[in-house]
Design a protein around this motif. Sequence first.
Motif, short mmCIF file in Angstrom:
data_model
loop_
_atom_site.label_atom_id
_atom_site.label_comp_id
_atom_site.label_asym_id
_atom_site.label_seq_id
_atom_site.Cartn_x
_atom_site.Cartn_y
_atom_site.Cartn_z
N PHE A 108 0.85 -1.26 -0.01
CA PHE A 108 0.03 0.04 0.05
C PHE A 108 0.81 1.24 -0.13
CE2 PHE A 108 -4.34 -0.86 0.34
CZ PHE A 108 -4.58 -2.17 0.69
N THR A 111 5.58 3.65 -3.53
CA THR A 111 6.39 3.37 -4.69
C THR A 111 6.14 1.96 -5.13
OG1 THR A 111 8.14 2.97 -3.03
CG2 THR A 111 8.41 4.88 -4.11
N THR A 113 4.89 -0.91 -7.23
CA THR A 113 4.35 -0.91 -8.66
C THR A 113 2.86 -1.18 -8.79
OG1 THR A 113 4.77 -3.28 -8.76
CG2 THR A 113 6.69 -1.85 -9.22
N ILE A 116 1.83 -4.96 -8.76
CA ILE A 116 1.62 -5.60 -7.31
C ILE A 116 0.33 -5.26 -6.70
CG2 ILE A 116 3.04 -4.32 -5.92
CD1 ILE A 116 4.27 -6.90 -4.72
N TYR A 120 -2.87 -7.72 -5.58
CA TYR A 120 -3.26 -7.79 -4.35
C TYR A 120 -4.74 -7.50 -4.19
CZ TYR A 120 0.65 -9.70 -1.85
OH TYR A 120 1.71 -10.53 -1.32
N PRO A 191 -5.74 5.47 -14.31
CA PRO A 191 -4.30 5.84 -13.84
C PRO A 191 -4.53 6.14 -12.44
CG PRO A 191 -5.38 7.59 -15.28
CD PRO A 191 -6.36 6.50 -15.40
N ASP A 192 -5.78 6.27 -12.15
CA ASP A 192 -5.95 7.00 -10.47
C ASP A 192 -5.70 5.74 -9.46
OD1 ASP A 192 -8.49 8.94 -11.66
OD2 ASP A 192 -6.79 9.70 -10.50
N PHE A 193 -5.78 4.44 -10.21
CA PHE A 193 -5.77 3.35 -9.13
C PHE A 193 -4.45 3.34 -8.03
CE2 PHE A 193 -6.75 -0.79 -7.49
CZ PHE A 193 -5.52 -1.32 -7.47
N ASN A 195 -2.88 5.71 -7.10
CA ASN A 195 -3.23 6.73 -6.37
C ASN A 195 -4.07 6.49 -5.20
OD1 ASN A 195 -2.12 9.25 -5.59
ND2 ASN A 195 -3.76 10.39 -6.72
N SER A 196 -5.32 5.59 -5.32
CA SER A 196 -6.16 5.62 -4.47
C SER A 196 -5.79 4.39 -3.33
CB SER A 196 -7.38 5.51 -5.07
OG SER A 196 -7.78 4.22 -5.87
N PHE A 197 -4.98 3.26 -4.03
CA PHE A 197 -4.82 2.24 -3.24
C PHE A 197 -3.56 2.46 -2.47
CE2 PHE A 197 -6.32 -1.98 -3.05
CZ PHE A 197 -5.08 -2.84 -2.90
N LYS A 198 -3.65 3.44 -1.51
CA LYS A 198 -2.48 3.71 -0.69
C LYS A 198 -3.06 4.05 0.93
CE LYS A 198 0.10 6.93 -3.72
NZ LYS A 198 0.50 7.94 -4.19
N ILE A 199 -2.11 3.52 1.45
CA ILE A 199 -2.39 3.80 2.94
C ILE A 199 -0.90 4.25 3.67
CG2 ILE A 199 -2.46 2.82 5.21
CD1 ILE A 199 -4.62 0.65 4.14
N VAL A 200 -1.19 5.40 4.21
CA VAL A 200 0.10 6.06 4.73
C VAL A 200 0.09 6.00 6.31
CG1 VAL A 200 1.45 8.20 4.59
CG2 VAL A 200 0.07 7.76 2.70
#
Lengths: 201, 801
Positions: A108, A111, A113, A116, A120, A191-193, A195-200
């Motif tokens: 998540f 960086t 790719t 991957i 998931y 292309p937004d995927f 960006n939205s599949f992120k957990i910080v």
Amino acid sequence: MGGSGSRLSKELLAEYQDLTFLTKQEILLGPTGSPACARAHRRFCELLPLERRSMEESLQARVSLEQIFSLPELKANPFRERICRVFSTSPARDSLSFEDFLDLLSVFSDTATPDIKSHYAFRIFDFDDDGTLNREDLSQLVNCLTGEGEDTRLSASEMKQLIDNILEESDIDRDGTINLSEFQHVISRSPDFANSFKIVL
Amino acid sequence: MASVLDVPETPEDQGREPSPYDESEMHQSFHLLIQEQSQGAAEEGLELQPQAPGAGAAGASAGNQQALLGPEGATAHSMATLRILASMPSRTIGRSRGAIISQYYSRTVRLRRRASRPQLRGLGRSARPSLRLYDLELDSTALAEEEKRVLLVKELQGLPVAQRDHVLRGMPLSLAEKRCLREEMRSPSRRPRGRPGLLGCCSRLRYACALASHDLGLGLLSGLQALVPWHYALKRIGGQFGSSVLSYFLFLKTLLAFNALLLLPLLAFLVGVQTAFPPAPQGPVPTFTGLELLTGGGRFTDTVMYYGYYSNATLNQPCADPPDGGQCTPEAASLPYNMPLAYLFTIGAAFFITCFTLVYSMSHSFGESYRVGSALGAHAITVFCSWDHKVTQKRASRLQCDNIRTQLKELLAEWQLRRGHRSACGRLRRAAVLALVWLLCLGITLGCTVAVYTFSEHMIESPVPADREGALLALPLVVCLLNLGAPYLYRGLAALERHDSPVLEVYVAVCRNLILKMVTLGILCYHWLGRRVAALQDQCWENFVGQELYRLMVLDFIFTLLDTLCGELVWRLISERRLGWGKPEFDIARNVLELIYGQTLTWLGVLFSPLLPAVQIIKLLLLFYVKKASLLANCQAPRRPWLASHMRTVFISLLCFPCFLGAAIFLCYAVWQVKPSSLCGPFRSLDSMYEAGKVWVRRLERAGPQVSWLPWVHRYLVENTFPVYLLSALLLAVIYLNIQVVKGQRKVIRLLKEQISNEGEDKIFLINKLHSVYERKERSGAGRTQEGAAPPARPADHRAA
């Protein structure tokens, strides 16, 4: 948090840096920011009971899913149960070790790719774990997206129409289910995927 | 473990070598073979070894299969069929470790053998079944997982280290498994059988260079952005409002980076040097009153902030011209610094760097956000990609659920509408309304333009006396008021027209606002360069223009603050207490346009006021904190679906095309065509600013050809127009070729899709045949247990695709 025993050794840190997507960006924060692996370890240790927070124990310990759900980053996520089950390596898939937690953060992270991430994401959306997304999987997915309550769900006819449209658009080989390659093909068009599949953390 | 379907050889296949050229006959005979097999299987009984469920995370899922729905309907397949289906490669890749390892093995092999043709041996499974494969294994490369793993390790050892780490990181395996692979790779029992020869070395070097430069670029970009420590603030905003509002703040950070990039050469080569060698003061220094912060004049006029302060001579000259014509003794270690030349070249270089960075950034984000055929598949993309995992608050998460539900319902409604045909009358009516609204909006724009023009003419007619500097704020005030009021009028008019898609509404609103702002700025530029230059012949007009731009920037900032206060805070208080509507939305489009407008003002003013980027940086920093505070306190996330990456591309393109291009045109016109004032500045004795460069080149030419090749370059490439035509023609040709390539790719994609759907039909046919085979087997088995009452029935349904 915790004594000096809860700090990760340099070799372990280096190994985690090589094998996961964490820290490549965070390391540039310099002295003000610690590498993401160390931050993740601190957060993980907070979930363990006090007597098990030493370094050796924390690497072996497993945390139950309920405790992971209490993390603020996952509390409000309707997919939290699926996410934890996918990354769990225990036989009953009901607890996460520290390395599972790192895997989760790595996939998540910023960086990782898109390849991957989409792999998931497919596993997370595959509610019955059969390797494809069939109609039941899709309908459960849409219900997760639209909300918990009964009044927030789509009507039966809308759901059927929506799933028909989805299959029409993404099921290229017309077998009634979406497999991994078809899913990745759909994802590559958005292309937004990533960006939205992120957990910080 | 693979299942093996034992097919006894039929007599017609003995003693004949099938060749791939008789494929059509092969298909025919294969069809016959299947039919005979299905009869034979029912009589002789088939051996099937039960398939173990896939290794890895799947568990016992194959046994708990729900019914597989074929395209026709509702038959439930038997357990045996389901078990075979569960081991199909297209399904195991999603869940089993062995399949993942084998997939990455083949990918790694392809990576190493990029130059050579694929070997025929590897084509077994994907080619049409020919009778060469007599034993119809379901998994033709039936290696166990352990062997696959060993092969993968061997392949990875053959790669260079950076590539190896890259591949390992990108594998969807758990950390423990990756560590095992790494351990196995570390014990090299023999040398890796790398491909010797120039080709392998070159490709490895190229890959290493590409990785290194990619890492360097990523590091630089993130280092530049990480210099500003807003990590937690941005995370909080993203968690509460989602990616679309976050994109505004990220754009603000990008603009900060651009301004810093612009400011650094100016500080180093202009401001710093001139501060070290200050010119003689022109007259008495006025005292500092607070008004300077608004008008930019007064105390600030004769400082390093404006064009007029810079000297037109060579600074730090080793010796001045001696009056008696004797020799001058050069001082030790002094570097002469030609200020006019430095001014021209520094501004030019700063603009060039900004242009390059902008175009690169725009093309990079365009490349990321544009996909061939991305307009199709809106339903699937919405369902799979629209959940933003960054959102962490319960309330925001519920809002996101609401948004997605609304979006899905809108998509379904749109799809229904598009299916039903619209009458010609309705379409004509919609077109008429659209044209009317556009005409009204353009009329409003024209009205604003005329207002600005007449007011500026009025300001020239009646000049402001020196002691009433505050009256100079009148023109910027009028411009800001018009910029504030007209968008509300546009929004009111836009309520009349109804667009099909909400995203189009946003783009149209952005377009209209941008046209208004650009036209207003165009009128102001004409006013400055055309009329003010003539009106202020005996004064320093460049200082005046620099001050006007400073005033515009400051007033724009003040109006933004007022707008945030009234538009968000007061609106929230009113709507919550009185109207009960809930918090106002954060209007992303309007805020971004304000940022772009402010940046345009900076670029317009750099020539006349080199410290303007510093003012812009301070303004952006303050704006960040004010907007963040107002957002967290007063606003809610927008209801419209926003594609964040498309928006980023749109913002950067708007920044580049109308704004930067306009500023560059303004700069070029000012440098080439306008006569600088004769009283102040580095170009006071010249006919145009560009002449400083020309004078220098002539001097180099006179010194002789061995001094420098610059005069040659200047004469034949810059002053000559032929190279420009040639370059433009080349660029057009490259663009045309790229368009053709994209068209060709679209065609190929369509053909491949057709091919895949044909393969899918084959698959359905085979699945159904398999099902019917096993059904008959079970029936015959059941019949046999009941003392074989009925003879085996012929297959009842041929579900040929």
